[in-house]
Motif scaffolding. Sequence first.
Motif, PDB file in Angstrom:
ATOM      1  N   GLU A   1       0.847  -1.204   0.000  1.00  8.86           N
ATOM      2  CA  GLU A   1       0.000   0.000   0.000  1.00  8.86           C
ATOM      3  C   GLU A   1       0.884   1.256   0.000  1.00  8.86           C
ATOM      4  O   GLU A   1       0.609   2.228  -0.703  1.00  8.86           O
ATOM      5  CB  GLU A   1      -0.910   0.019   1.243  1.00  8.86           C
ATOM      6  N   ALA A   2       1.976   1.216   0.778  1.00 11.04           N
ATOM      7  CA  ALA A   2       2.861   2.386   0.861  1.00 11.04           C
ATOM      8  C   ALA A   2       3.519   2.691  -0.472  1.00 11.04           C
ATOM      9  O   ALA A   2       3.877   3.839  -0.763  1.00 11.04           O
ATOM     10  CB  ALA A   2       3.948   2.137   1.922  1.00 11.04           C
ATOM     11  N   LEU A   3       3.671   1.667  -1.319  1.00 11.86           N
ATOM     12  CA  LEU A   3       4.413   1.834  -2.579  1.00 11.86           C
ATOM     13  C   LEU A   3       3.531   2.210  -3.771  1.00 11.86           C
ATOM     14  O   LEU A   3       4.045   2.412  -4.877  1.00 11.86           O
ATOM     15  CB  LEU A   3       5.180   0.545  -2.886  1.00 11.86           C
ATOM     16  N   VAL A   4       2.225   2.335  -3.541  1.00  9.88           N
ATOM     17  CA  VAL A   4       1.339   2.705  -4.662  1.00  9.88           C
ATOM     18  C   VAL A   4       1.705   4.113  -5.147  1.00  9.88           C
ATOM     19  O   VAL A   4       1.765   5.054  -4.357  1.00  9.88           O
ATOM     20  CB  VAL A   4      -0.151   2.642  -4.230  1.00  9.88           C
TER      21      VAL A   4
ATOM     22  N   ALA B   1       8.914  -5.867  -2.671  1.00  9.70           N
ATOM     23  CA  ALA B   1       7.711  -5.020  -2.784  1.00  9.70           C
ATOM     24  C   ALA B   1       7.963  -3.891  -3.780  1.00  9.70           C
ATOM     25  O   ALA B   1       7.074  -3.532  -4.564  1.00  9.70           O
ATOM     26  CB  ALA B   1       7.333  -4.459  -1.409  1.00  9.70           C
ATOM     27  N   ALA B   2       9.189  -3.346  -3.771  1.00  6.61           N
ATOM     28  CA  ALA B   2       9.523  -2.259  -4.713  1.00  6.61           C
ATOM     29  C   ALA B   2       9.460  -2.767  -6.145  1.00  6.61           C
ATOM     30  O   ALA B   2       8.954  -2.074  -7.039  1.00  6.61           O
ATOM     31  CB  ALA B   2      10.915  -1.703  -4.401  1.00  6.61           C
ATOM     32  N   VAL B   3       9.946  -3.990  -6.385  1.00  4.05           N
ATOM     33  CA  VAL B   3       9.885  -4.571  -7.737  1.00  4.05           C
ATOM     34  C   VAL B   3       8.429  -4.789  -8.140  1.00  4.05           C
ATOM     35  O   VAL B   3       8.018  -4.456  -9.256  1.00  4.05           O
ATOM     36  CB  VAL B   3      10.700  -5.887  -7.804  1.00  4.05           C
ATOM     37  N   ARG B   4       7.624  -5.308  -7.207  1.00  5.14           N
ATOM     38  CA  ARG B   4       6.186  -5.515  -7.499  1.00  5.14           C
ATOM     39  C   ARG B   4       5.524  -4.196  -7.910  1.00  5.14           C
ATOM     40  O   ARG B   4       4.670  -4.165  -8.779  1.00  5.14           O
ATOM     41  CB  ARG B   4       5.450  -6.070  -6.273  1.00  5.14           C
ATOM     42  N   ALA B   5       5.946  -3.118  -7.247  1.00  7.24           N
ATOM     43  CA  ALA B   5       5.321  -1.818  -7.518  1.00  7.24           C
ATOM     44  C   ALA B   5       5.906  -1.154  -8.763  1.00  7.24           C
ATOM     45  O   ALA B   5       5.423  -0.110  -9.192  1.00  7.24           O
ATOM     46  CB  ALA B   5       5.509  -0.894  -6.305  1.00  7.24           C
ATOM     47  N   GLY B   6       6.989  -1.728  -9.306  1.00  6.05           N
ATOM     48  CA  GLY B   6       7.589  -1.183 -10.528  1.00  6.05           C
ATOM     49  C   GLY B   6       8.343   0.117 -10.318  1.00  6.05           C
ATOM     50  O   GLY B   6       8.349   0.976 -11.208  1.00  6.05           O
ATOM     51  N   VAL B   7       8.976   0.288  -9.159  1.00  4.36           N
ATOM     52  CA  VAL B   7       9.699   1.558  -8.924  1.00  4.36           C
ATOM     53  C   VAL B   7      10.889   1.663  -9.874  1.00  4.36           C
ATOM     54  O   VAL B   7      11.462   0.651 -10.299  1.00  4.36           O
ATOM     55  CB  VAL B   7      10.180   1.727  -7.463  1.00  4.36           C
ATOM     56  N   GLU B   8      11.274   2.907 -10.184  1.00  9.17           N
ATOM     57  CA  GLU B   8      12.374   3.128 -11.136  1.00  9.17           C
ATOM     58  C   GLU B   8      13.730   3.136 -10.453  1.00  9.17           C
ATOM     59  O   GLU B   8      14.731   2.734 -11.041  1.00  9.17           O
ATOM     60  CB  GLU B   8      12.161   4.462 -11.857  1.00  9.17           C
ATOM     61  N   ARG B   9      13.780   3.654  -9.229  1.00  8.65           N
ATOM     62  CA  ARG B   9      15.084   3.739  -8.546  1.00  8.65           C
ATOM     63  C   ARG B   9      14.961   3.194  -7.130  1.00  8.65           C
ATOM     64  O   ARG B   9      13.926   3.370  -6.459  1.00  8.65           O
ATOM     65  CB  ARG B   9      15.582   5.179  -8.487  1.00  8.65           C
TER      66      ARG B   9
END
Length: 275
Positions: A59-62, A88-96
């Motif tokens: 939820e925090a990474l949306v 979780a960051a990979v699941r959310a697709g973060v760039e950095r």
Amino acid sequence: MLVVGAAGKTGRAVTSALAARDVQVRAALHSAARSGEAYAAGARSVAVVDLTTGSGLDEALVGVDAVYHLAPNVHPDEVGIARRVAKAAVRAGVERFAFHSVLHPDDTSMPHHLRKAEAEEVVRAVVPTATVLRPAAYHQNLLGAAMAGSMAVPYSLDAPFSNVDLGDLAEVAAEALTTAGHEGRTHELAGPEVLSVRDQAAVAAQVLGRRVEAIRIDIEAWSAGPGAGLDRQARADLLAMFASYDRSGLVGDPSVLADLLGRRPRTWADALRPS
Ligand SMILES: NC(=O)c1ccc[n+]([C@@H]2O[C@H](COP(=O)([O-])OP(=O)(O)OC[C@H]3O[C@@H](n4cnc5c(N)ncnc54)[C@H](OP(=O)(O)O)[C@@H]3O)[C@@H](O)[C@H]2O)c1
């Protein structure tokens, strides 16, 4: 951007550095009760997460583009926490993604450093483009004591340290999260001078214009005093750290920080002067 541990000493500094660049920061907190500290540091929103279970992370990474991950100090599950946050960051697709490690994580005399080395490996395996920061001890760890006139430590007063300014570290963190060129890199962040606690007290006395003493407290007094409230593992980690500091202090290569900042890093004397 999501800053993990944003209510803590390091997290507040990183949040402020990002906010100074007009980055919208979401603060990941252990408890909503510390929201005020995160907002005061410049966060625009807060999210409550439990790093030991991973609850709240998705939820925090949306809507988040980048993550600054730091683990709670001497946490026994540092490696599991790193895995949870990175996945979780990979699941959310973060760039950095940037991971806050420590200077000399492979130092076998300090179990909590070795956990950071393992956490680095986990982060790199999950997020190959992650940037790893390896900071020395902060000037700010002993700043309050110096201001109060008494720097008491449970290790040699003559051990050498190349401490780094928390503000400089946060500036590098913000740079790594907002500009290209740091992907997959590891930055060792040591300060520009090598000083013992005795040297630091002498510099503080000069800068502040009043007496500042350096005192070595014995390990038994530390264990019965400041160390008394810690759990067994945290106390053992810190005792191993003090023994390591006794033998060799904590000194790193000062050149990287100056290169990354593009200016002279802040000295201990700078940290003592109001900015
Ligand atoms: N101090 C140094 O000189 C130095 C140098 C190099 C590296 N480091 C590393 O820097 C990192 C951060 O240190 P720090 O002094 O900034 O730490 P800190 O002030 O203790 O902050 C850690 C934060 O993590 C939060 N937290 C604790 N347990 C949590 C959980 N289960 N779920 C979610 N959040 C949790 C804490 O929140 P609550 O307080 O609300 O529980 C706190 O806000 C550590 O990994 C340390 O090894 C420190």
